[in-house]
Design a protein around this motif. Structure first.
Motif, PDB file in Angstrom:
ATOM      1  N   THR A 166       0.788  -1.209   0.137  1.00 20.25           N
ATOM      2  CA  THR A 166      -0.143  -0.067   0.128  1.00 20.25           C
ATOM      3  C   THR A 166       0.881   1.313  -0.008  1.00 20.25           C
ATOM      4  OG1 THR A 166      -0.243   0.047   2.518  1.00 20.25           O
ATOM      5  CG2 THR A 166      -1.791  -1.189   1.055  1.00 20.25           C
ATOM      6  N   ASP A 169       1.109   2.389  -3.498  1.00 19.21           N
ATOM      7  CA  ASP A 169       0.090   2.271  -4.520  1.00 19.21           C
ATOM      8  C   ASP A 169      -0.783   3.359  -4.736  1.00 19.21           C
ATOM      9  OD1 ASP A 169      -2.611   1.453  -5.486  1.00 19.21           O
ATOM     10  OD2 ASP A 169      -2.551  -0.439  -4.258  1.00 19.21           O
ATOM     11  N   ARG A 171      -3.249   4.222  -5.676  1.00 24.84           N
ATOM     12  CA  ARG A 171      -4.887   4.307  -5.517  1.00 24.84           C
ATOM     13  C   ARG A 171      -5.014   4.647  -3.891  1.00 24.84           C
ATOM     14  NH1 ARG A 171      -6.758  -1.698  -6.738  1.00 24.84           N
ATOM     15  NH2 ARG A 171      -4.478  -1.967  -5.646  1.00 24.84           N
ATOM     16  N   VAL A 172      -3.949   4.452  -3.255  1.00 25.77           N
ATOM     17  CA  VAL A 172      -4.191   4.787  -1.750  1.00 25.77           C
ATOM     18  C   VAL A 172      -3.658   6.214  -1.329  1.00 25.77           C
ATOM     19  CG1 VAL A 172      -3.593   4.221   0.764  1.00 25.77           C
ATOM     20  CG2 VAL A 172      -3.689   2.443  -1.199  1.00 25.77           C
ATOM     21  N   GLN A 173      -4.740   7.042  -0.942  1.00 24.87           N
ATOM     22  CA  GLN A 173      -4.554   8.523  -0.668  1.00 24.87           C
ATOM     23  C   GLN A 173      -4.549   8.714   0.775  1.00 24.87           C
ATOM     24  OE1 GLN A 173      -4.885  10.788  -3.501  1.00 24.87           O
ATOM     25  NE2 GLN A 173      -4.470   8.898  -4.489  1.00 24.87           N
ATOM     26  N   ASP A 176      -7.335   7.720   3.650  1.00 28.04           N
ATOM     27  CA  ASP A 176      -7.908   6.485   3.301  1.00 28.04           C
ATOM     28  C   ASP A 176      -8.149   5.462   4.399  1.00 28.04           C
ATOM     29  OD1 ASP A 176      -8.747   7.702   0.947  1.00 28.04           O
ATOM     30  OD2 ASP A 176      -7.432   6.505  -0.164  1.00 28.04           O
ATOM     31  N   VAL A 178      -8.272   1.909   3.982  1.00 26.59           N
ATOM     32  CA  VAL A 178      -8.399   0.950   2.979  1.00 26.59           C
ATOM     33  C   VAL A 178      -8.060  -0.463   3.578  1.00 26.59           C
ATOM     34  CG1 VAL A 178      -7.131   2.347   1.314  1.00 26.59           C
ATOM     35  CG2 VAL A 178      -5.791   0.692   2.651  1.00 26.59           C
ATOM     36  N   LEU A 183      -8.450  -4.028  -1.994  1.00 28.83           N
ATOM     37  CA  LEU A 183      -7.358  -3.530  -2.993  1.00 28.83           C
ATOM     38  C   LEU A 183      -6.659  -4.640  -3.705  1.00 28.83           C
ATOM     39  CD1 LEU A 183      -5.065  -1.112  -0.992  1.00 28.83           C
ATOM     40  CD2 LEU A 183      -6.487  -0.567  -2.886  1.00 28.83           C
TER      41      LEU A 183
END
Ligand SMILES: NC(=O)c1ccc[n+]([C@@H]2O[C@H](COP(=O)([O-])OP(=O)(O)OC[C@H]3O[C@@H](n4cnc5c(N)ncnc54)[C@H](OP(=O)(O)O)[C@@H]3O)[C@@H](O)[C@H]2O)c1
Length: 190
Positions: A166, A169, A171-173, A176, A178, A183
């Motif tokens: 992560t 990654d 996509r991980v802000q 978040d 997650v 994922l």
């Protein structure tokens, strides 16, 4: 964990807050208060203390380091887990701490990143403890017994690898919460 960028760039510093307790378990009126206090110190105050200390140290230094904080959380931060009120409260608090620090960082020039990861159902001593709770202790003990029986628990090394994934990654802000099961569905059967 500290990672150096190629060349002479400033180091990136990673703090992963993983340590946690499950106990005390039971109806609120029966909880051992000293145990509950120790739980909150470990599961919530510890990550707050470490995060605040690290961000304070970096902002007070001449090093232009970039910090990423990963708080290991659980679905217990979102949904009530029967008779695990302290665990749920600690994880919910950790989730809100994560979101709030990310929110305040968002307005900065070079914001540090803070996010939380739910690692799935992992085959650790916390799961052994859950399976060994007295029959009447939880509503979901049978579920965890079945997951173990069916070989559906995530091995700890895979959970650790997916958590580390992560970090890079896109996509991980920051802010978040997650779940590795969402994922990386190809790696987690649950
Ligand atoms: N297992 C799961 O299914 C699951 C699911 C969702 C989320 N999580 C989360 O994943 C993380 C890891 O849990 P786990 O399953 O690996 O639990 P675990 O098997 O019970 O391990 C907990 C770890 O926390 C450490 N720890 C506890 N109190 C500490 C303290 N005061 N100071 C320093 N270290 C302390 C323990 O160290 P010692 O061994 O030295 O005591 C141990 O390494 C936790 O945040 C947990 O809430 C786990």
């Amino acid at each position: 964990m500290v990672r150096h960028a190629r060349g002479d760039g400033p180091p990136s510093i990673y703090l992963i807050n993983n340590a946690a307790l499950l106990s005390p378990v039971g109806p609120a009126e029966t909880l051992d208060l000293e145990e509950a206090q120790n739980h909150i110190l470990t599961n919530l105050a510890g990550p707050i203390y470490l995060t605040a200390s690290l961000l304070g140290a970096v902002s007070g230094s001449r090093l232009d380091s970039h910090v990423t904080v990963v708080n290991i959380t659980s679905g217990a931060g979102k949904s009530p887990y029967f008779r695990r009120s302290v665990y749920c409260a600690g994880k919910a608090g950790l989730d809100m701490f994560t979101r709030t620090v990310a929110h305040e960082q968002a307005g900065r020039n070079l914001p540090h990143r803070v996010f939380a990861v739910r690692p799935g159902v992992v085959d650790t001593s916390m799961q052994t403890l859950t399976r060994n709770l007295p029959d009447e202790a939880t509503h979901d003990r049978e579920l965890f017994l079945r997951l173990k029986r069916d070989g559906k628990l995530l091995p700890p090394d895979i959970a650790a690898e997916l958590t580390l994934r992560t970090l890079d990654d896109p996509r991980v802000q920051s802010g978040d919460i997650v779940d590795v099961r969402e994922l990386y569905p190809d790696h987690v059967a649950l």
